[in-house]
Each structure stands twice: as structure tokens, then as C-alpha cells.
Design an enzyme around this catalytic site. Sequence first.
Site, PDB file in Angstrom:
ATOM      1  N   SER A  14      -2.176  13.567  41.084  1.00 16.41           N
ATOM      2  CA  SER A  14      -2.421  14.814  40.369  1.00 16.41           C
ATOM      3  C   SER A  14      -3.904  14.842  40.001  1.00 16.41           C
ATOM      4  CB  SER A  14      -1.578  14.884  39.097  1.00 16.41           C
ATOM      5  OG  SER A  14      -2.090  15.897  38.241  1.00 16.41           O
ATOM      6  N   HIS A  54      -2.372  16.776  44.807  1.00 17.35           N
ATOM      7  CA  HIS A  54      -1.546  17.681  43.990  1.00 17.35           C
ATOM      8  C   HIS A  54      -2.451  18.378  42.980  1.00 17.35           C
ATOM      9  CE1 HIS A  54       2.332  18.802  42.023  1.00 17.35           C
ATOM     10  NE2 HIS A  54       1.647  18.696  40.886  1.00 17.35           N
ATOM     11  N   ASP A  78      -2.704  20.909  39.890  1.00 19.87           N
ATOM     12  CA  ASP A  78      -1.894  21.535  38.821  1.00 19.87           C
ATOM     13  C   ASP A  78      -2.595  22.768  38.268  1.00 19.87           C
ATOM     14  OD1 ASP A  78      -0.922  18.277  37.980  1.00 19.87           O
ATOM     15  OD2 ASP A  78       0.467  19.882  38.536  1.00 19.87           O
ATOM     16  N   MET A 110      -2.600  25.759  35.868  1.00 16.77           N
ATOM     17  CA  MET A 110      -1.937  26.137  34.618  1.00 16.77           C
ATOM     18  C   MET A 110      -2.671  27.340  34.014  1.00 16.77           C
ATOM     19  SD  MET A 110      -1.343  22.388  32.913  1.00 16.77           S
ATOM     20  CE  MET A 110      -0.742  21.007  33.881  1.00 16.77           C
ATOM     21  N   HIS A 141       0.506  23.418  42.733  1.00 19.61           N
ATOM     22  CA  HIS A 141       1.669  23.545  41.842  1.00 19.61           C
ATOM     23  C   HIS A 141       1.328  24.640  40.839  1.00 19.61           C
ATOM     24  CE1 HIS A 141       4.197  21.478  38.428  1.00 19.61           C
ATOM     25  NE2 HIS A 141       4.694  22.646  38.792  1.00 19.61           N
ATOM     26  N   MET A 161       1.840  26.553  37.848  1.00 17.32           N
ATOM     27  CA  MET A 161       2.517  26.683  36.567  1.00 17.32           C
ATOM     28  C   MET A 161       1.959  27.925  35.884  1.00 17.32           C
ATOM     29  SD  MET A 161       2.493  22.656  35.549  1.00 17.32           S
ATOM     30  CE  MET A 161       1.148  22.352  36.688  1.00 17.32           C
ATOM     31  N   MET A 200      10.390  18.721  37.951  1.00  9.00           N
ATOM     32  CA  MET A 200       9.561  18.266  36.839  1.00  9.00           C
ATOM     33  C   MET A 200      10.352  17.211  36.072  1.00  9.00           C
ATOM     34  SD  MET A 200       6.819  19.808  37.230  1.00  9.00           S
ATOM     35  CE  MET A 200       6.099  19.012  35.793  1.00  9.00           C
ATOM     36  N   ASP A 255       7.728  15.054  39.887  1.00  5.36           N
ATOM     37  CA  ASP A 255       6.436  15.324  39.257  1.00  5.36           C
ATOM     38  C   ASP A 255       6.477  15.067  37.751  1.00  5.36           C
ATOM     39  OD1 ASP A 255       4.257  18.295  39.220  1.00  5.36           O
ATOM     40  OD2 ASP A 255       3.957  16.198  38.622  1.00  5.36           O
ATOM     41  N   GLY A 256       5.884  13.927  37.370  1.00  3.05           N
ATOM     42  CA  GLY A 256       5.779  13.668  35.931  1.00  3.05           C
ATOM     43  C   GLY A 256       6.211  12.249  35.571  1.00  3.05           C
TER      44      GLY A 256
HETATM   45  C1  DX5 Z   1       2.417  18.318  34.493  1.00  2.75           C
HETATM   46  C2  DX5 Z   1       1.933  18.297  35.938  1.00  2.75           C
HETATM   47  C3  DX5 Z   1       2.030  16.927  36.557  1.00  2.75           C
HETATM   48  C4  DX5 Z   1       1.240  15.890  35.777  1.00  2.75           C
HETATM   49  C5  DX5 Z   1       1.421  14.520  36.398  1.00  2.75           C
HETATM   50  O1  DX5 Z   1       2.580  19.651  34.065  1.00  2.75           O
HETATM   51  O2  DX5 Z   1       2.695  19.174  36.736  1.00  2.75           O
HETATM   52  O3  DX5 Z   1       1.567  16.997  37.899  1.00  2.75           O
HETATM   53  O4  DX5 Z   1      -0.123  16.222  35.769  1.00  2.75           O
HETATM   54  O5  DX5 Z   1       0.756  13.579  35.576  1.00  2.75           O
HETATM   55  P1  DX5 Z   1       1.545  12.247  35.091  1.00  2.75           P
HETATM   56  O6  DX5 Z   1       1.786  11.443  36.329  1.00  2.75           O
HETATM   57  O7  DX5 Z   1       0.557  11.566  34.146  1.00  2.75           O
HETATM   58  O8  DX5 Z   1       2.811  12.695  34.438  1.00  2.75           O
HETATM   59 ZN    ZN Z   2       2.308  19.075  38.931  1.00  3.19          ZN
END
Ligand code: DX5
Ligand code: ZN
Length: 227
Positions: free
Chosen positions: A7, A32, A34, A36, A65, A67, A136, A174-175
Amino acid sequence: MIEIAPSLLCADFARLGEVTAELAAAGVDRLHFDVMDGHFVPNLTFGPLVWQALREQTSLPFDAHLMVSNPDDSLDRYLGTGADWISVHVEAATHLHRVVEAIRQSGSAPGVALNPGTPLSTLDEILAYVDYVTLMTVNPGFAGQSYIPAMTGKISRLRRLVDERGLSIKIVVDGGMSPRTAPEVVAAGGDVLVSGGSLFGGKGMLAENAAALREAIELGLRKRRDP
Ligand code: DX5
Ligand code: ZN
């Protein structure tokens, strides 16, 4: 083959180009990103400019991804930007089938993402149209959170569902992925492990952390073959 997907949210943004090269050298399988919007999740990160800046640096597949709330309206800003894989949240899209089809039409592989509290039944009518499902295993918005143990059962139920329907869908987890959690997640049927805090954090260098995660994945594969 089980994939490792760093990520980039956890990378040093002052060195993203070098980090991308280090990740490729460490043997990761896809990047990946993220996205947001500060509305669907209580955090604001980045958009396509970041992975567009990296596109020429590596041939690794990029997984965006999203979000974001109401991706139906904002989808066009992500299509055709170099993201090989694009996932939207089932909780966010009003017209999920139309969004998934638009992603595929644009040349990217479509995926859907589910928050920990969202049941697998929300996938019933869309599973046949996607290439991957992102489960997730933390509540979205931040890296560095702890894996929710109950998600292991959800991963194995999705694996069974996908296999029973004869679909070739990747399960992205993921997470909270780390050498500690990876074995049970892979044994349960995860195909791609997203890792942020564990891969970029701790004492080890990226290559060492990636190697430790790869070792844990192998342990999980042995457990999957011989439960
Ligand atoms: C959270 C993200 C994940 C996160 C993963 O909203 O979608 O991709 O950044 O980080 P870790 O591995 O630290 O949970
Ligand atoms: Zn993610």
C-alpha cells in the site's frame, strides 16, 4: 501464486520513484494505491496524479482502491489513467453494475471492495462481472490498524463461493497483513495480500520485510494444502 501488494499510502512520498524501484527489486507483485476522498472514509489521500507519475517507472500492475463516495459521478477521473485494476466499494456505488462495466470498458480490470461489516450477500449479483474482490480486514481510512480476526472466516466463505460458482476471481485481502496474519489469510483462500504498515514499517528494510511476508505466505500455502 499469492501476490504481495504494497500500500503506497505508507511509502515515503518524498521518494516515491525510488521506493517503486526498491519494491520491484524486493519482488512485490502489484502496487496498491489507496484513494480516499475524506467523505467515504475520514481521511484524504491522493488521486491518479500519483500513479501517473510512476507509470513509466515500472511495469508492475497498479491497483487503484477507490474509497470514495458515489464513484458513479467521479469515475471518469480514474479511467484511462494507467491503473490496471480499479475497485469501488459496494457501499458507495449507486449503480454498481454500470460502474463495474465502465471500468472494464475502459480497459482496466474491475473489482469491488467490501468493508468488514458488509455481508458477502451484497456480491450475489455482481460477482460474475468482476475480476477481483477486495475484502477490507480493517475499517478503511488508515494504515497501521490491527487485522480483524473474524475476517478469516469471511475470506474462506468467499473462497468457497467463488470456487462453487467456478469463477476466476482474485480475493484481495486489505488491512493488517503481516508475517503474523498472512499464514491464516492465505490458508483461508486469500490470493493477494495488501500490506502497508508491516511492509514499510518496523526495523527491517523493504526487501527483508517482503521476504518475511513471502515466507509467511509459503507457510499459509502449506496449511491450505494440508489443513
Ligand atoms: C486502508 C487501506 C489499506 C491500508 C493497508 O483503508 O485500504 O490498503 O492502507 O495498510 P496496513 O497494511 O497497514 O493495514
Ligand atoms: Zn486499500
